[in-house]
Write an enzyme that holds these catalytic residues in place. Sequence first.
Site, short mmCIF file in Angstrom:
data_model
loop_
_atom_site.label_atom_id
_atom_site.label_comp_id
_atom_site.label_asym_id
_atom_site.label_seq_id
_atom_site.Cartn_x
_atom_site.Cartn_y
_atom_site.Cartn_z
N SER A 7 30.88 -27.26 15.92
CA SER A 7 30.35 -27.62 14.60
C SER A 7 30.23 -26.41 13.70
CB SER A 7 28.98 -28.28 14.75
OG SER A 7 28.05 -27.37 15.35
N HIS A 9 35.86 -32.42 14.90
CA HIS A 9 34.40 -32.37 14.89
C HIS A 9 33.85 -33.78 14.72
CE1 HIS A 9 30.40 -31.20 12.84
NE2 HIS A 9 30.26 -31.29 14.15
N GLU A 62 35.77 -34.77 11.34
CA GLU A 62 36.39 -33.70 10.58
C GLU A 62 37.57 -33.16 11.38
OE1 GLU A 62 32.87 -31.71 7.93
OE2 GLU A 62 32.89 -31.19 10.05
N ASN A 95 28.75 -29.56 7.49
CA ASN A 95 27.75 -28.52 7.77
C ASN A 95 27.78 -27.40 6.75
OD1 ASN A 95 26.53 -29.74 9.94
ND2 ASN A 95 27.83 -28.76 11.46
#
Length: 322
Positions: free
Chosen positions: A144, A165, A177, A228
């Site tokens: 991540s 991800h 992702e 993130n």
Amino acid sequence: MAFFTHQVIRGLSSSAVRNAAIKHVTIIGGGQMGAGIAQVAATTGHSVVLVDTNEEILKKSAKGIEGSLKRVVKKKFADKPDAGAEFIAKVMANVSISTDAASVVGSTDLVLEAIVENLKIKQGLFGALDKVAPAHTIFASNTSSLPITDIASSTSRLDRFGGLHFFNPVPMMKLVEVIGTSATSQETFDSLLAFSKALGKTPVSCKVRSSDIPYYTIHYDTPGFIVNRLLVPYMMEAIRLHERGHGSKEDIDIAMKLGAGYPMGPFELLDYVGLDTAKFIMDGWVEKDPGNPLMQPSEMLNKLVAEGKFGKKTGEGFYKYK
């Protein structure tokens, strides 16, 4: 000469088969994330091998997958118990477990890692598997926060390395992702996108070619990718706002829920994610880009983590849960 010949043959065989659909998946890491990915892949008809160094973790993972499937059955097959039992049996038949990664990657199309967020450990894993996995096998990390480029550097298949991800809990969260580096081939990237769709997920591409925006220098493999990269600085700025005395954590949470329509405020979300996880991500980003004002550490966060207050999982973080 032997090494050179091996590399040439490996390259030729790779180009010939790399467009094939991903059918056989090896998932490294029997924790919650790895088990969740295994469940989704098995449910969509993929052959899955779940790997961990600990036999007990694997047994727990398999039991957890079966338990999760039983919850699905209660909703989808409420009036058809026989069909529900058949569904569970069919999915579980697609899952096998192993404690020896090197011995099970010989026929796999994809090796997906979901282990501890430690660059050296990930590099060691992929470096070892690179020597035994077939030429066509794609490697991917579920990291991540760590740069895919750095993880891939331990292998000789930079063109067949990317990121996938997933989000927790994997069976429920629709987003994936898909991350490419400057060395990831288009064929590999397309295969990872197609695999994500085959799982019933909605993939977003985290790869930008410099030619798309001619007047800017584009950096591949942005720290934190998309979600993130936006989410963690937002949560950190909420902490700084509180540290400066500009708002209580309760008021900041209420403001973002009622004003922005977020289901959780930043402090509630930090406690849910884990303060140790948030600190780990920020520490890594600060090391990579120390001058970036969005990536500066927080004394308040560091203090809570040092005290073992990680959030919901420990019973206390910014809020108390005991």
